[in-house]
Design a protein around this motif. Structure first.
Motif, mmCIF file in Angstrom:
data_model
loop_
_atom_site.group_PDB
_atom_site.id
_atom_site.type_symbol
_atom_site.label_atom_id
_atom_site.label_comp_id
_atom_site.label_asym_id
_atom_site.label_seq_id
_atom_site.Cartn_x
_atom_site.Cartn_y
_atom_site.Cartn_z
ATOM 1 N N LEU A 49 0.674 -1.250 0.085
ATOM 2 C CA LEU A 49 0.164 0.003 0.087
ATOM 3 C C LEU A 49 0.754 1.226 -0.096
ATOM 4 O O LEU A 49 1.635 1.369 0.825
ATOM 5 C CB LEU A 49 -1.006 0.073 1.161
ATOM 6 N N ARG A 60 -9.567 3.572 -3.733
ATOM 7 C CA ARG A 60 -8.359 2.407 -3.920
ATOM 8 C C ARG A 60 -7.998 2.091 -5.192
ATOM 9 O O ARG A 60 -9.079 1.604 -6.087
ATOM 10 C CB ARG A 60 -8.611 1.220 -3.036
ATOM 11 N N ASP A 199 -5.563 6.190 -2.906
ATOM 12 C CA ASP A 199 -4.471 4.973 -2.509
ATOM 13 C C ASP A 199 -4.167 4.015 -3.341
ATOM 14 O O ASP A 199 -4.911 3.405 -3.902
ATOM 15 C CB ASP A 199 -5.305 4.233 -1.071
ATOM 16 N N PRO A 224 -10.891 -3.005 -4.919
ATOM 17 C CA PRO A 224 -10.500 -1.513 -5.358
ATOM 18 C C PRO A 224 -11.524 -0.747 -6.057
ATOM 19 O O PRO A 224 -12.615 -1.647 -6.518
ATOM 20 C CB PRO A 224 -9.480 -2.091 -6.272
#
Length: 350
Positions: A49, A60, A199, A224
């Motif tokens: 990450l 994400r 992210d 995600p």
């Protein structure tokens, strides 16, 4: 360490599907200084990450690049100490005879995939590949010694050093798909010099060659908003149709088709043009056969893209790539991640 140096290191490590430990450890070691968190999940995926800026919760974006390679498993020990083997993944029997291998038994042994001399081969046998059931490995030891060191279920990995060719190209084993693991490494290096609001979760997935299993489980866990798979694709060579291949040195191929979200495709093309990164377009009218196939249908569905590094001689020990394509893929990934606005990413799932 450059992307080419990283590729050389990881390509030579053993990492047959389901047994990716040695290569996973090296990838984790290299990625760790470039990310905020890194872990290995129960299946063996390495999940890194790199947190974005701005208020939480941030969207994400998952980058999936598989690290496993094809190889063999020992089925039985035959009279004379020969090892009968079966494929793990898509072994091409046309190109494995007389290859040097490493048998990962109680102790590592060097061996060769044996073959009949042409003098003892019939005319008919000379015109077709050796059937998989007839492949065997010879480690040069007496039968009793082989039985003490090897047992059914042990793995046999192809042995090949990476070679630097002229013109900035490299050849070796397991470039499918460790060339893309090197592209992800290059992207993380580039991203360290950029700001990004999403992210970023970079995953070195396992067991792609036997059914995309690592991508299935890691995508479920990461959940995600956008997924981009990075793999290798067919590079131009004699016998490969132009519309099914990409030019080596021409940059990554950006896929377009039912496995790909059209807005993700357009975004990647726009970023390549904006950053002056060379790219090619890869029309894929059906399934891509990559981690993108698993990403797209994770949970309730993920907006998915696919970048492919052009590669010659896929599933051989002389897989060949242009280092410029690896670096261009990494640059495009970093540029795209830095340009993603949270609202645009969230809008893809509305």
């Amino acid at each position: 360490m450059t992307a080419a140096q990283f590729l050389e290191t990881i390509s030579e490590l053993p990492g047959i599907s389901g047994h990716e430990g040695p290569v996973a450890a090296r990838i984790r070691e290299a990625w760790a200084p470039l990310v905020d968190e890194i872990r290995t999940d129960p299946l063996g995926n390495v999940i890194a990450l790199k947190a974005g800026e701005g208020p939480k919760p941030r969207p994400r974006v998952m980058i999936a690049t598989h690290m496993d390679e094809i190889g063999f498993m020992v089925l039985s020990i035959e009279q004379g100490g020969f090892l009968r083997v079966a494929p793990v993944g898509g072994i091409d029997v046309r190109n494995v005879l007389a290859h040097r291998v490493r048998v990962l038994g109680r102790r590592e042994l060097v061996g060769y995939l044996g073959m009949l001399p042409p003098h003892l081969t019939t005319d008919e046998e000379m015109t077709r590949p050796v059937p998989m059931k007839d492949l065997f490995v010879d480690v040069g030891l007496p039968e009793e010694r082989v039985r003490a060191l090897v047992e059914p279920g042990d793995l046999v990995v192809r042995e090949q050093r990476a070679v630097q060719l002229l013109g900035g190209r490299m050849a070796g084993k397991a470039f499918d798909n460790r060339a893309s693991c090197a592209a992800a490494y290059h992207a993380l290096q580039e991203l360290a010099r950029r700001r990004h609001q999403v992210d970023v979760v970079v995953v070195a997935t396992v067991q792609e060659e036997v059914g995309l299993r690592g991508a299935v489980t890691s995508a479920f866990g990461v959940a995600p908003d956008v997924g981009i798979a990075v793999d290798v694709g067919f590079a131009r060579q004699p016998g490969v149709e132009k519309d099914r291949s990409a030019e080596p040195g021409g940059g990554p191929a950006i896929a377009l088709g039912p496995n790909i979200h059209p807005q993700v495709y357009r975004f990647l093309v726009e970023q390549a043009q904006r950053e002056d990164v060379p790219y090619q377009v890869e029309p894929v009218p059906g399934r891509t056969g990559t981690d993108a196939w698993a990403l797209q249908v994770a949970r309730s569905g993920v907006a998915t893209g696919l970048l492919s590094v052009p590669l010659r001689y896929m599933h051989s020990t002389v897989e060949t790539v242009d280092v410029k394509d690896i670096e261009a893929t990494g640059r495009l990934l970093a540029a795209a991640l830095a340009a993603m606005e949270p609202e645009w990413v969230r809008g893809l799932s509305r």
